[in-house]
Design an enzyme around this catalytic site. Structure first.
Site, PDB file in Angstrom:
ATOM      1  N   GLU A   1       0.793  -1.239   0.000  1.00 45.67           N
ATOM      2  CA  GLU A   1       0.000   0.000   0.000  1.00 45.67           C
ATOM      3  C   GLU A   1       0.823   1.286   0.000  1.00 45.67           C
ATOM      4  O   GLU A   1       0.527   2.211   0.751  1.00 45.67           O
ATOM      5  CB  GLU A   1      -0.922   0.002   1.235  1.00 45.67           C
ATOM      6  CG  GLU A   1      -1.826  -1.203   1.316  1.00 45.67           C
ATOM      7  CD  GLU A   1      -2.726  -1.199   2.556  1.00 45.67           C
ATOM      8  OE1 GLU A   1      -2.524  -0.367   3.442  1.00 45.67           O
ATOM      9  OE2 GLU A   1      -3.647  -2.032   2.607  1.00 45.67           O
TER      10      GLU A   1
ATOM     11  N   GLU B   1      -5.900 -10.882  -0.861  1.00 46.59           N
ATOM     12  CA  GLU B   1      -6.802 -10.608   0.274  1.00 46.59           C
ATOM     13  C   GLU B   1      -8.260 -10.485  -0.174  1.00 46.59           C
ATOM     14  O   GLU B   1      -8.954  -9.537   0.180  1.00 46.59           O
ATOM     15  CB  GLU B   1      -6.370  -9.315   0.981  1.00 46.59           C
ATOM     16  CG  GLU B   1      -4.896  -9.288   1.341  1.00 46.59           C
ATOM     17  CD  GLU B   1      -4.440  -8.022   2.042  1.00 46.59           C
ATOM     18  OE1 GLU B   1      -5.304  -7.236   2.482  1.00 46.59           O
ATOM     19  OE2 GLU B   1      -3.227  -7.814   2.129  1.00 46.59           O
TER      20      GLU B   1
HETATM   21  C1  XIL Z   1      -5.974  -6.194   8.614  1.00 51.02           C
HETATM   22  C2  XIL Z   1      -6.223  -7.349   9.560  1.00 51.02           C
HETATM   23  O1  XIL Z   1      -7.084  -8.285   8.953  1.00 51.02           O
HETATM   24  C3  XIL Z   1      -6.817  -6.838  10.858  1.00 51.02           C
HETATM   25  O2  XIL Z   1      -6.907  -7.877  11.804  1.00 51.02           O
HETATM   26  C4  XIL Z   1      -5.960  -5.709  11.423  1.00 51.02           C
HETATM   27  O3  XIL Z   1      -6.594  -5.152  12.549  1.00 51.02           O
HETATM   28  C5  XIL Z   1      -5.745  -4.627  10.380  1.00 51.02           C
HETATM   29  O4  XIL Z   1      -5.189  -5.204   9.226  1.00 51.02           O
HETATM   30  N1  XIL Z   1      -4.843  -4.673   3.880  1.00 51.02           N
HETATM   31  C6  XIL Z   1      -3.803  -5.422   4.352  1.00 51.02           C
HETATM   32  C7  XIL Z   1      -3.988  -6.250   5.562  1.00 51.02           C
HETATM   33  O5  XIL Z   1      -2.750  -5.483   3.717  1.00 51.02           O
HETATM   34  O6  XIL Z   1      -2.809  -6.371   6.303  1.00 51.02           O
HETATM   35  C8  XIL Z   1      -5.089  -5.730   6.433  1.00 51.02           C
HETATM   36  O7  XIL Z   1      -5.304  -6.667   7.474  1.00 51.02           O
HETATM   37  C9  XIL Z   1      -6.341  -5.497   5.622  1.00 51.02           C
HETATM   38  C10 XIL Z   1      -6.095  -4.492   4.549  1.00 51.02           C
END
Ligand code: XIL
Length: 505
Positions: free
Chosen positions: A325, A431
């Site tokens: 990101e 994701e």
């Molecule tokens: C999220 C997790 O799922 C949560 O448990 C945490 O509180 C915040 O992060 N993009 C990403 C992930 O790259 O690392 C994130 O994960 C969700 C968005």
């Protein structure tokens, strides 16, 4: 008994109605009974001390010279299950003595310890200790009763109790496995958090569906960076870095023992990274470190991680999100972050260079981002990826794909996949989840359709698509739980979305 019968009847009813998985709860319990002897208690780590059963049917320990000289007993605890513990103790030699219930647990041949329940026992008084313990990922558990400030007193105990509620036991025999449906196309995976990774039943269920897993939080800098030890090390050398792996070990152990691949997430990110990482002596009241010190810290950080993983879990971590990101949603340029501030505009390139230097051969390095389907941001990501390609340090691009049924459109998603596929890089969906406003039949259907359509696109690019991973398994444990974004509901039942993904394959 009644509860068990009810659970059994429910399970049978579900089976008969054709639902192919069900959850059940089962109680496990133990209460010491010394009417017939030692009841499998034995003298552990005892020096010359010994144990015996008294006329009052209590267990007496005498001749101790150290706090840990204690009676112990093996318990076949289930990792992931929470146990309630209690015991009554009595001593007659000190005005007050502090007692503990502790556990000695063993994983991979190494024993370690935790103190679970505490109480001060006044002279001559029966005193109750109570506590709870969630069993970690260990092979052996010995519970024992010891002191913390009275190494040489004799003591007795009675009514040692242990009660545990087995966590969900999940049967999924009749559900097709996504990892098998997609086996010829790409790996199919999920994110897994610490809590889930210590629950054997849940992990077995996940492993029946998925062959690659990403720690949801446990490989992020706020998990891996050991700030306290780094601070101490920095007295001598401010570029030194200490790392710790305790929260990701359960997942790595499971992965290693069950042939699951792990995707590492994430080395460099603006979120979930301790502020102290960027400051002199890891002290947030001191100034920021220089670019040189920060790059040396990053180098040490990445090297420590890669070396540990390669030594302890060779071949398990197959790929990494090196940077996550970095692009700003609005400008399409680098977002404001501590990395940008301390290292400068080339921090992404330097991170990839460092990762490439330390990653074992064959480990793929990805840049990972969200909203790739939105054109402004897509352009920014594309430019960054092109720069990394020119440096020859990147293997692939990871689409997060946190979507909603309303946004973005399937056409936008398809165009973005095509654009990155044209670079020739490896691709992965890191994701995937799709939120809905309410858990109703209509929305679940629309969610399923969108999952199905996305899978069709990904299948078209299977040549380059290395893995597709959902960001969690059951809705109740999702980071967006209130918007029901995943393939299984809170009861671990497959949703229409699951069947759509299964049918698309
Ligand atoms: C999220 C997790 O799922 C949560 O448990 C945490 O509180 C915040 O992060 N993009 C990403 C992930 O790259 O690392 C994130 O994960 C969700 C968005």
């Amino acid at each position: 008994m009644l509860k068990r019968l009810t659970a059994w009847l429910l399970a049978m009813a579900l089976l008969l109605t054709g639902v192919c998985s069900f959850a059940r709860e089962e109680e496990m319990g133990y209460k010491s009974d010394f009417s017939e002897g030692l009841d499998e208690w034995y003298a552990r780590s005892m020096g010359n001390a010994s144990i015996s059963v008294t006329e009052d049917k209590t267990l007496l320990t005498v001749g101790r010279t150290d706090n840990w000289h204690s009676p112990g007993r093996d318990f076949p605890l289930q990792p992931g299950t929470t146990y309630e513990l209690s015991v009554e103790v009595r001593q007659t030699q000190k005005d007050e003595a502090r007692f503990m219930i502790s556990v000695a647990h063993t994983a991979g041949g190494t024993e370690s310890y935790e103190n679970l329940a505490f109480a001060n026992a006044q002279k001559g008084e029966w005193t109750t200790l109570t506590g709870t313990y969630m069993a970690g990922p260990y092979d052996r558990f010995v519970l024992y009763v010891e002191t913390s400030n009275a190494p040489d007193i004799d003591f007795e105990f009675r009514n040692f109790e242990m009660r545990g509620q087995m966590q969900e036991s999940i049967e999924t025999a009749d559900i097709p496995a996504l990892k098998e449906i997609y086996a010829d196309l790409f790996d199919f995976g999920t994110a897994v958090t610490f809590r889930e990774s210590t629950n054997r039943q849940m992990m077995n269920f996940y492993a029946s569906q998925f062959n690659i897993m990403t720690p949801g939080n446990e490989m992020k800098p706020d998990s891996l960076l050991d700030v306290t030890t780094s601070k101490i090390k920095s007295i001598k050398d401010d570029t030194a870095v200490a790392v710790k792996f305790n929260s990701v070990v359960p997942l790595l152990e499971y992965a290693k023992n069950n042939g699951i691949k792990v995707h590492g997430h994430v080395l460099v990110w603006h979120n979930q990274t301790p502020e102290a990482f960027f400051h002199e002596h890891y002290n947030t009241s001191l100034p920021l470190v220089t670019r040189e010190v920060m790059l040396a810290r990053l180098d040490n950080y990445v090297r420590e991680i890669m070396t540990y993983l390669d030594k302890k879990y060779p071949g398990v971590v197959v790929s990494w999100d090196v940077v996550n990101e970095a692009i700003d949603d609005n400008t399409g340029k680098l977002r404001d972050s501590m990395w940008l501030k301390v290292v400068g505009e080339d921090f992404v390139a330097r991170a990839f260079e460092i990762a490439r230097k330390h990653a074992p051969e064959g480990v793929d390095l990805y840049y990972n981002d969200y909203n790739t389907a939105i054109i402004g941001k897509q352009n920014g990501i594309y430019e960054l990826v092109e720069e990394l390609m020119a440096e020859g340090t990147i293997d692939g691009y990871g689409f997060q794909m946190h979507h909603d049924i309303k946004f973005p459109s399937v056409q936008q998603i398809e165009a973005s996949v095509k654009r990155f596929a044209d670079t020739g890089l490896k691709l992965r969906v890191s994701e995937l989840d799709i939120t809905i406003p309410e858990n109703t039949e209509v929305y679940l259907k629309r969610q399923a359709e969108m999952y199905g359509e996305i899978m069709k696109i990904l299948i078209d690019y299977a040549d380059q698509m290395v893995a597709v991973q959902v960001w969690g398994v059951t809705d109740d444990l999702s980071w967006r739980a209130s918007q029901y974004p995943l393939l299984f509901d809170g009861e671990s039942q497959p949703k229409p979305a699951f069947w759509a993904v299964a049918e698309a394959g």
